[in-house]
Design a protein around this motif. Structure first.
Motif, PDB file in Angstrom:
ATOM      1  N   TRP A   3       0.838  -1.194   0.000  1.00  9.41           N
ATOM      2  CA  TRP A   3       0.000   0.000   0.000  1.00  9.41           C
ATOM      3  C   TRP A   3       0.877   1.249   0.000  1.00  9.41           C
ATOM      4  N   TYR A   5       0.833   5.231   1.139  1.00  9.51           N
ATOM      5  CA  TYR A   5       0.152   6.159   2.053  1.00  9.51           C
ATOM      6  C   TYR A   5       0.801   7.537   1.939  1.00  9.51           C
ATOM      7  N   GLU A  64      -1.391  -4.296   5.167  1.00  7.01           N
ATOM      8  CA  GLU A  64      -2.536  -3.399   5.331  1.00  7.01           C
ATOM      9  C   GLU A  64      -2.831  -3.136   6.802  1.00  7.01           C
ATOM     10  N   TRP A  91      -4.650   6.712   1.262  1.00  7.45           N
ATOM     11  CA  TRP A  91      -3.822   5.577   0.868  1.00  7.45           C
ATOM     12  C   TRP A  91      -4.533   4.786  -0.223  1.00  7.45           C
ATOM     13  N   PRO A  93      -4.012   0.828  -2.645  1.00  2.00           N
ATOM     14  CA  PRO A  93      -3.212  -0.378  -2.890  1.00  2.00           C
ATOM     15  C   PRO A  93      -2.334  -0.204  -4.125  1.00  2.00           C
ATOM     16  N   ALA A 101      -0.452   4.260  -8.181  1.00  2.00           N
ATOM     17  CA  ALA A 101      -0.993   4.334  -6.820  1.00  2.00           C
ATOM     18  C   ALA A 101      -0.892   5.755  -6.279  1.00  2.00           C
TER      19      ALA A 101
END
Length: 321
Positions: A3, A5, A64, A91, A93, A101
């Motif tokens: 992920w 963020y 996650e 955030w 994936p 992303a």
């Protein structure tokens, strides 16, 4: 699944400049400067910082659960360390590349930025308020002239009053005692609020930097901050030559991170100082082409105001120019 963020503070400069007292600005600046250290402590080994600058950072999480735990606690931690500073976070994936992303994260941040921010807990009608800010008071100042202080003002004043290390002065290789600490030290006349930032930095991050590996992204982030720092040092050195010996350097840096630089100085020095900074910024970024993927130019705004003028409004004017 990994992920990506990102968090961004809403209005770093207005947060710092929301006072007419230079010592409180110094305290707010020190609090903002400590954000990256606080971020590293909060992350531990849970995530990897990709890019970080004044008031924002991008982090990659491999799990996650660790992402959601961090996203839940980070705003609460900041509300204790920097009360009154608003942040947005988002955030997404990493399904393909980090670049895709990041685009999704930035879109979510933009949406979240427009949501109204609630200051909690909400103060009731019987709660005393600071006469200077209108916010709920948490403590009475040490001096009668300070009156009641809200949480943000108290935190800023405490950092400045504790004699904490002037992190920006250290970054710029100037001692704490060499800088002005009160508005009166600027002398009579107008002062200038100068804000400068690089051109096209965000576009290059999306088109190039976000496609690099973690080391490449971090090299870009640190190289850009270092180029800004060196340009600021060069401009300050040039100002020092024109300052009378034995007097404090008529300058108070407030924000230095990434491609952002905000400073207060006497109006008579503002144009020469800014021209020198912009020239050196271009020179320094060209010297770091390998890490940055090319040089950058920068632009700046200068707002000339009287010392009693609301400095957050002066910054808004300088930033809009």
């Amino acid at each position: 699944m990994s992920w990506l963020y990102r968090y961004e503070a809403k209005g770093i400069q207005p947060y710092i400049l929301a006072t007419e007292r230079l010592r409180e600005m110094m305290g707010a600046s020190a609090l903002v400067e400590s954000l990256e250290r606080s971020l590293r402590e909060a992350l531990g080994d849970g995530g990897t910082i990709r890019m970080a600058a004044a008031g924002n950072a991008t982090v990659r999480f491999e799990e996650e659960s660790k992402l959601r735990e961090f996203a839940e606690h980070w705003p609460m931690l900041l509300s204790r360390k920097l009360p009154g500073l608003q942040i947005v976070q988002a955030w997404a994936p990493i399904k393909g590349s980090e670049s895709e992303a990041l685009k999704e994260v930035l879109a979510r941040l933009e949406s979240d930025r427009n949501r109204p921010w609630a200051e909690l807990p909400e103060a009731g009608p019987l709660v005393a308020r600071s006469a200077r800010t209108g916010r709920p008071a948490v403590k009475r100042g040490k001096k009668d002239s300070e009156g009641l202080l809200d949480a943000a003002t108290r935190a800023k004043a405490k950092v400045a009053g504790d004699g904490a290390a002037d992190l920006l002065a250290a970054k710029l290789a100037i001692g704490n005692r060499d800088l002005v600490t009160d508005m009166e030290d600027f002398g009579e006349g107008y002062v200038a609020v100068v804000h400068a930032d690089g051109n096209g930095v965000g576009k290059r991050i999306l088109s190039d930097v976000s496609k690099r590996d973690g080391d490449g992204q971090w090299r870009f982030s640190t190289a850009l901050t270092e180029a800004t720092r060196q340009a600021a040092i060069a401009a300050i050195d040039e100002l020092d030559v024109r300052t009378e010996k034995g007097k404090p350097l008529p300058l108070r840096p407030l924000v230095l991170g990434g491609d952002d630089f905000t400073v207060i100085l006497p109006a008579r020095h503002a144009i020469a100082f800014t021209e020198h900074f912009l020239s050196k910024f271009e020179e320094q970024t060209l010297a770091a082409t390998d890490a940055l993927g090319g040089g950058f130019k920068a632009c700046a705004g200068i707002a000339l105001v009287k010392p009693g003028f609301p400095f957050h409004a002066a910054y808004d004017l300088a930033e809009a120019l």
